[in-house]
Write a protein that holds these residues in place. Structure first.
Motif, PDB file in Angstrom:
ATOM      1  N   ALA A 480       0.838  -1.217   0.000  1.00  0.00           N
ATOM      2  CA  ALA A 480       0.000   0.000   0.000  1.00  0.00           C
ATOM      3  C   ALA A 480       0.865   1.255   0.000  1.00  0.00           C
ATOM      4  O   ALA A 480       0.542   2.260  -0.676  1.00  0.00           O
ATOM      5  N   ALA A 481       1.996   1.253   0.699  1.00  0.00           N
ATOM      6  CA  ALA A 481       2.863   2.430   0.788  1.00  0.00           C
ATOM      7  C   ALA A 481       3.481   2.779  -0.547  1.00  0.00           C
ATOM      8  O   ALA A 481       3.767   3.951  -0.839  1.00  0.00           O
ATOM      9  N   PHE A 483       2.064   2.942  -3.326  1.00  0.00           N
ATOM     10  CA  PHE A 483       1.148   3.737  -4.149  1.00  0.00           C
ATOM     11  C   PHE A 483       0.627   4.984  -3.420  1.00  0.00           C
ATOM     12  O   PHE A 483      -0.234   5.683  -3.932  1.00  0.00           O
ATOM     13  N   THR A 484       1.126   5.191  -2.219  1.00  0.00           N
ATOM     14  CA  THR A 484       0.787   6.427  -1.493  1.00  0.00           C
ATOM     15  C   THR A 484       2.078   7.120  -1.098  1.00  0.00           C
ATOM     16  O   THR A 484       2.346   7.339   0.084  1.00  0.00           O
ATOM     17  N   ILE A 485       2.872   7.432  -2.094  1.00  0.00           N
ATOM     18  CA  ILE A 485       4.220   7.942  -1.870  1.00  0.00           C
ATOM     19  C   ILE A 485       4.189   9.351  -1.300  1.00  0.00           C
ATOM     20  O   ILE A 485       3.276  10.132  -1.587  1.00  0.00           O
ATOM     21  N   PRO A 486       5.171   9.720  -0.497  1.00  0.00           N
ATOM     22  CA  PRO A 486       5.227  11.086   0.067  1.00  0.00           C
ATOM     23  C   PRO A 486       5.503  12.114  -1.038  1.00  0.00           C
ATOM     24  O   PRO A 486       6.238  11.857  -1.980  1.00  0.00           O
ATOM     25  N   GLY A 488       3.372  13.195  -3.254  1.00  0.00           N
ATOM     26  CA  GLY A 488       2.368  13.075  -4.307  1.00  0.00           C
ATOM     27  C   GLY A 488       2.968  12.914  -5.700  1.00  0.00           C
ATOM     28  O   GLY A 488       4.186  12.858  -5.887  1.00  0.00           O
ATOM     29  N   ASN A 489       2.039  12.865  -6.728  1.00  0.00           N
ATOM     30  CA  ASN A 489       2.442  12.684  -8.114  1.00  0.00           C
ATOM     31  C   ASN A 489       2.149  13.934  -8.936  1.00  0.00           C
ATOM     32  O   ASN A 489       1.252  14.726  -8.616  1.00  0.00           O
ATOM     33  N   GLN A 491       0.415  15.834 -11.699  1.00  0.00           N
ATOM     34  CA  GLN A 491      -0.910  15.620 -12.269  1.00  0.00           C
ATOM     35  C   GLN A 491      -0.877  15.432 -13.788  1.00  0.00           C
ATOM     36  O   GLN A 491      -1.774  14.807 -14.359  1.00  0.00           O
ATOM     37  N   PRO A 496       6.285  10.770  -9.694  1.00  0.00           N
ATOM     38  CA  PRO A 496       6.415  11.317  -8.335  1.00  0.00           C
ATOM     39  C   PRO A 496       7.054  12.696  -8.373  1.00  0.00           C
ATOM     40  O   PRO A 496       8.000  12.940  -9.131  1.00  0.00           O
ATOM     41  N   ASP A 511      11.155   0.347   0.612  1.00  0.00           N
ATOM     42  CA  ASP A 511       9.798  -0.188   0.516  1.00  0.00           C
ATOM     43  C   ASP A 511       9.766  -1.452  -0.332  1.00  0.00           C
ATOM     44  O   ASP A 511       9.143  -2.457   0.036  1.00  0.00           O
ATOM     45  N   ALA A 567      10.347   8.406   4.697  1.00  0.00           N
ATOM     46  CA  ALA A 567       9.103   9.152   4.440  1.00  0.00           C
ATOM     47  C   ALA A 567       8.918  10.269   5.459  1.00  0.00           C
ATOM     48  O   ALA A 567       8.481  11.381   5.129  1.00  0.00           O
TER      49      ALA A 567
END
Length: 636
Positions: A480-481, A483-486, A488-489, A491, A496, A511, A567
């Motif tokens: 899960a971590a 795809f929820t990277i510090p 953000g991405n 747009q 990242p 990770d 993170a």
């Protein structure tokens, strides 16, 4: 004249029991007189000293002593024989039987007590420490002071010592004569001996102040009070008695008491060197003591070694893995290699039975091992049967977990049976041998280790289940971590935002490593849970999976903490006052895992992959006398 005991199976009309001593002793005395053996009973416990004109008498004395002793033994009932079988002196045996059965029963009416109730009242007064009642009784029946008032042949003083009443003991000792203090019970215990085994210092002191000779009076098994005290773990009492015991009584020519005292002192670590465990002094002195003992043993014949318990000592040394003792003793006296225990097991078999790898390697280095390997014990068990028996619990308790215990047992059995390195040690005839119960070594192993296999399976499954839950949880979190990277991405591109920063790369790599290692750990533990748990799986397959599973689990926890720290540093830049304490706390789970599980991991790795327990590195130590002794060995 030649004495032939075997030709006279009916020496007495009835074997000795509890109530026929008078008749038995009269018949025995007449028999000894007829066979010219009475002098052995009448004179001394000790053989003539081998010097001057007595030199030729020693062998004759031993022969006559053995004849008289045999006559006594075959004329006793089995229960009595069991109590005297260890005594090697005919006179001492005769004296002991007289003490046990020849003394008149000093109970009702024997010293003026009119009823059994009187004896009961006396015992009750002594045991309760009621001196007023006891004093009144002794005033009325003075002879009761030296009478034997229990079935064990104990006096009032014996009973008072056992009851622990110091004041009563002191008053009794004041009233008794020095000779009364020397009265022994049915086991040969004086009241001093009773006090010695119970550690009653003040009681012993008051008795010895009145009669110093008590320190030399032996039990019927030949032990002086100092040996009895240390044998019962009364160290302070033993030190006190040792300070009063004449050294002559502890010398080799006076019997085995000195050796017994030394052995017990070594067992209890109370040799009295001032700083026993400092530096190498004790090791050097112990080695010198061992060397002197070996020199003395060389000069002894078989009977003397038996009396000095040399064979018992080497068997115990093998059981307890005392390598240096066995090594020095065998080097000095090679014929001790043929020592056997009460079940006719040789030292090679004993080393395997008690799982003493160092001693096994020592004997494995001998050329004469081939002469020993075919020997069987009284149950027709071979050396491979010994490996199939369950090891002693004191050995197994050193190994954590039933699974690793099973692994070590299999290593001994499989190495002996299959390994190329020791193929010559266990030939095909031994591998297929059947013992007295009709079992091959393989069948015996399965019979003895059935419960251990079940316990090992439960231990493996329990450990694997717990670790699987942890590893699966880590894998879920790390997936899960990713795809929820510090940060953000982007747009537009979806990349990242912090892709080119070092801290982000640290996070993403940690990770990924944590995810992959935890997944591997889950697979290994699942492999353990779905294993068939056959006997051979415990030797390599299951331990290998457990090692990989634990190692990857440890790695996944460590990398998970690194990813978390990375993170955190990205999100809280410039707030080091809160970041660094949190990162420090992140190391707590890793540290706990190291403390709790890492030792098990290391031990399991060593047990599975370290060098063979049958390494032949000891062979060159015995090369010099192997050649010299080879002729003797193969002519046995």
């Amino acid at each position: 004249m030649a004495v032939n005991i075997l030709s006279s199976p009916n020496i007495v009309p009835e074997v000795l029991g509890e109530h026929n001593y008078a008749t038995w002793s009269a018949c025995m005395k007449n028999y000894f007189l007829a066979q010219d053996l009475w002098d052995i009973i009448e004179t001394t416990n000790d053989p003539p000293q081998q010097e001057d004109e007595l030199a030729n008498c020693s062998k004759t004395w031993r022969r006559l002593n053995a004849a008289a002793l045999h006559a006594i033994q075959v004329s006793c009932g089995m229960e009595i024989l069991d109590q005297i079988k260890a005594i090697s002196s005919a006179k001492l045996t005769w004296d002991i039987l007289e003490q046990m059965f020849g003394q008149p029963s000093q109970g009702v009416g024997s010293y003026g007590v009119d009823s059994y109730a009187g004896i009961e009242a006396l015992l009750k007064a002594v045991q309760s420490g009621d001196w007023n009642v006891l004093d009144e009784f002794l005033e009325a029946h003075g002879v009761a002071l030296s009478a034997k008032i229990t079935r064990r042949g104990q006096t009032v003083l014996h009973v008072a010592v056992a009851a622990g009443h110091v004041d009563v003991v002191e008053k009794l000792v004041d009233r008794m004569s020095a000779e009364d203090l020397e009265i022994r019970d049915n086991d040969g215990y004086t009241a001093l001996t009773e006090a010695a085994v119970r550690g009653k210092y003040w009681m012993a002191d008051c008795m010895l102040r009145k009669n110093k000779n008590l320190i030399n009076i032996r039990t019927y098994r030949g032990n002086v009070p100092v040996v009895m005290a240390i044998g019962y773990g009364q160290i302070e009492m033993a030190r006190y008695l040792y300070s009063l015991t004449p050294l002559d009584g502890l010398m080799p020519y006076s019997g085995p008491n000195g050796a017994a005292l030394c052995v017990q002192a070594i067992y209890t670590g109370t040799l009295g060197v001032k700083h026993l465990y400092e530096m190498k002094l004790i090791h050097v002195q112990s080695h010198e003591l061992l060397r002197c003992m070996c020199e003395g043993i060389v000069a002894l014949d078989t009977q003397q070694r038996q009396e000095a318990r040399v064979y018992v000592a080497i068997i115990r040394a093998i059981q307890n893995g005392i390598y240096e003792f066995v090594f020095e003793l065998l080097r000095a006296t090679p014929d001790l290699l043929w020592t056997k225990d009460e079940k006719s097991r040789n030292i090679f078999s004993l080393a395997v039975l008690h799982r003493q790898a160092e001693l096994f390697r020592l004997i494995l280095g001998l050329h004469l091992k081939n002469a020993m390997i075919y020997q069987r014990d009284s149950n027709k068990d071979t050396i491979l049967h010994m490996a199939g028996m369950l090891a002693n619990f004191t050995i197994l308790d050193r190994i954590p977990g039933a699974a690793m215990q099973m692994q070590r047992e299999l290593q001994w059995f499989k190495k002996l049976r299959l390994d190329k390195d020791v193929e010559s040690v266990v030939p095909i005839e031994v591998k297929q041998a059947i013992n007295k119960d009709g079992l091959t070594p393989q069948e015996l192993f399965m019979k003895h280790h059935k419960d251990m296999m079940k316990e090992g399976e439960q231990w493996m499954k329990g450990t694997a289940t717990s670790c699987t839950v942890v590893a699966a949880l880590i894998a879920t979190i790390m997936f899960a971590a990713a795809f929820t990277i510090p940060g953000g991405n982007d747009q537009t591109s979806g990349m990242p935002m912090l892709l080119h920063e070092n801290l982000f790369m640290l996070f993403i790599i940690s990770d990924a490593l944590s995810l992959f290692s935890s997944s591997t750990s889950v697979l290994m533990f699942l492999g353990i849970l779905t294993s068939r748990y056959a006997k051979d799986d415990f030797r390599k397959s299951l331990p290998k999976k457990m090692i990989i599973g634990l190692a990857t689990l440890f790695f996944s926890i460590a990398t998970m903490m690194i990813a978390f720290s990375g993170a955190l540093l990205i999100m809280l830049r410039g707030h080091s006052w809160i970041v660094f304490p949190i990162i420090a706390l992140a190391g707590v789970p890793v540290t706990l895992f190291v403390l709790m599980q890492f030792p098990l991991l290391v031990e399991m790795f060593d047990s599975t992959y370290k060098s063979s327990i049958f390494d032949r590195k000891m062979e060159h130590f015995f090369y010099s006398y192997n050649e010299q002794y080879a002729g003797y060995v193969f002519h046995q």
